[in-house]
Design an enzyme around this catalytic site. Structure first.
Site, short mmCIF file in Angstrom:
data_model
loop_
_atom_site.label_atom_id
_atom_site.label_comp_id
_atom_site.label_asym_id
_atom_site.label_seq_id
_atom_site.Cartn_x
_atom_site.Cartn_y
_atom_site.Cartn_z
N HIS A 80 -11.68 -9.34 9.53
CA HIS A 80 -10.46 -9.27 10.34
C HIS A 80 -10.87 -9.56 11.78
O HIS A 80 -11.93 -10.14 12.01
CB HIS A 80 -9.87 -7.85 10.24
CG HIS A 80 -9.41 -7.49 8.87
ND1 HIS A 80 -8.33 -8.09 8.25
CD2 HIS A 80 -9.92 -6.62 7.96
CE1 HIS A 80 -8.17 -7.58 7.05
NE2 HIS A 80 -9.13 -6.68 6.84
N ARG A 111 -15.41 3.50 2.18
CA ARG A 111 -14.94 2.22 2.72
C ARG A 111 -16.03 1.60 3.60
O ARG A 111 -16.83 2.31 4.21
CB ARG A 111 -13.67 2.42 3.55
CG ARG A 111 -12.49 2.91 2.74
CD ARG A 111 -11.20 2.86 3.54
NE ARG A 111 -10.80 1.48 3.83
CZ ARG A 111 -10.20 0.67 2.96
NH1 ARG A 111 -9.95 1.11 1.75
NH2 ARG A 111 -9.86 -0.57 3.28
N CYS A 123 -10.18 -10.97 3.50
CA CYS A 123 -10.24 -9.65 2.86
C CYS A 123 -9.39 -9.59 1.59
O CYS A 123 -9.75 -10.20 0.60
CB CYS A 123 -9.86 -8.58 3.88
SG CYS A 123 -10.57 -6.99 3.49
N1 GLN Z 1 -7.38 -3.33 -0.19
C1 GLN Z 1 -8.62 -4.12 -0.18
C2 GLN Z 1 -9.84 -3.21 -0.01
O1 GLN Z 1 -9.68 -2.09 0.42
C3 GLN Z 1 -8.57 -5.13 0.94
C4 GLN Z 1 -8.55 -4.47 2.31
C5 GLN Z 1 -8.20 -5.43 3.42
O2 GLN Z 1 -7.57 -6.46 3.22
N2 GLN Z 1 -8.61 -5.03 4.67
O3 GLN Z 1 -10.95 -3.63 -0.28
#
Ligand code: GLN
Length: 243
Positions: free
Chosen positions: A194, A128, A94
């Site tokens: 993740h 998101r 990520c």
């Molecule tokens: N901050 C980055 C995003 O929101 C990565 C998020 C993360 O590592 N889960 O895309």
């Protein structure tokens, strides 16, 4: 045989227990009698990374990624770029994956100029991308289905001819548009997953370990392990969330 593992920025990039990937790799090496050492290298620490065989970088929130910029610029960024170019093995999750590209522009418009180690870029959005997801690995990464969990605002776009790590079966992946997930460049494995990704996907963990061992020793056979529990967890997620 021994693998020296470098855990980059664990104090900043460790969302959703991504350090579980380190535990998974070390356990699967130890069960085969292969010794390994793990060194955390964070902000202000050494920037000579030539002695490591395998690098792991976890995920982080936007502001945490911004915190890294200064440290990367001091020398670590160049060392990481050289290690990627030299074919060292990386697992980047990520935010750690986004960091390998040219830049990550947050949905508030802050542009983090990152490493440019891989030809990709990321643009954040208000909406998101969150949820359990699954993708099929490219043959060059061992094939098979991977289950994971994603939570990112960033939409990542791969450069011309840059291979994805896999193809989305269910979920968003790189950008929710082109069905790509992650990246495979030289011996760098990048993913939005993740979970952590490795414990429920033992075949991917072993593929990454073999990649690092083959680079260092020219070849490596990993004895099969009893993965019944791991595969039960894998299939449970697939059945419960992704069918
Ligand atoms: N901050 C980055 C995003 O929101 C990565 C998020 C993360 O590592 N889960 O895309």
């Amino acid at each position: 045989m021994e693998l020296k593992i470098c855990h980059l920025y664990p104090e900043v990039l460790n969302l959703y227990g991504d350090r579980g990937n380190i535990l998974c790799m070390t356990r699967r090496l130890e069960k085969r009698g292969i010794s390994c050492s793990v060194k955390s290298v964070g902000i202000g620490d050494e920037d000579d990374l030539t002695g490591y065989d395998l690098f792991f970088i976890g995920g982080g929130q936007d502001f945490e990624q911004e915190v890294l910029l200064n440290d990367l610029g001091k020398g670590k960024g160049a060392s990481i770029r050289s290690a990627v170019e030299d074919g060292k093995t990386f697992l980047c999750i990520c935010g750690g994956y986004q960091m390998m590209g040219h830049y990550y522009q947050t949905h508030e418009g802050v542009r983090c100029q990152f490493l440019g180690a891989v030809d990709l870029y990321t643009v954040g959005d208000k909406m998101r991308m969150i949820g359990n997801y699954a993708f099929t690995l490219g043959e060059e990464s061992g094939g098979g289905c991977v289950v994971g969990f994603e939570n990112h605002s960033g939409r990542t776009y791969l450069g011309e001819g840059v291979r994805s790590l896999g193809t989305i079966v269910k979920g968003y992946g790189n950008n929710g548009e082109d069905k790509t997930e992650g990246v495979r460049f030289r011996n760098l494995f990048g993913s939005y997953s993740h979970g952590p990704i490795l414990p429920k996907n033992p075949q991917l963990c072993d593929h990454i370990l073999k990649t690092a061992l083959e680079y260092k020793y020219g070849g490596a056979e990993l004895a099969p392990l009893d993965d019944r529990m791991e595969l039960l967890a894998h299939d449970r997620v697939l059945k419960a969330y992704l069918n």
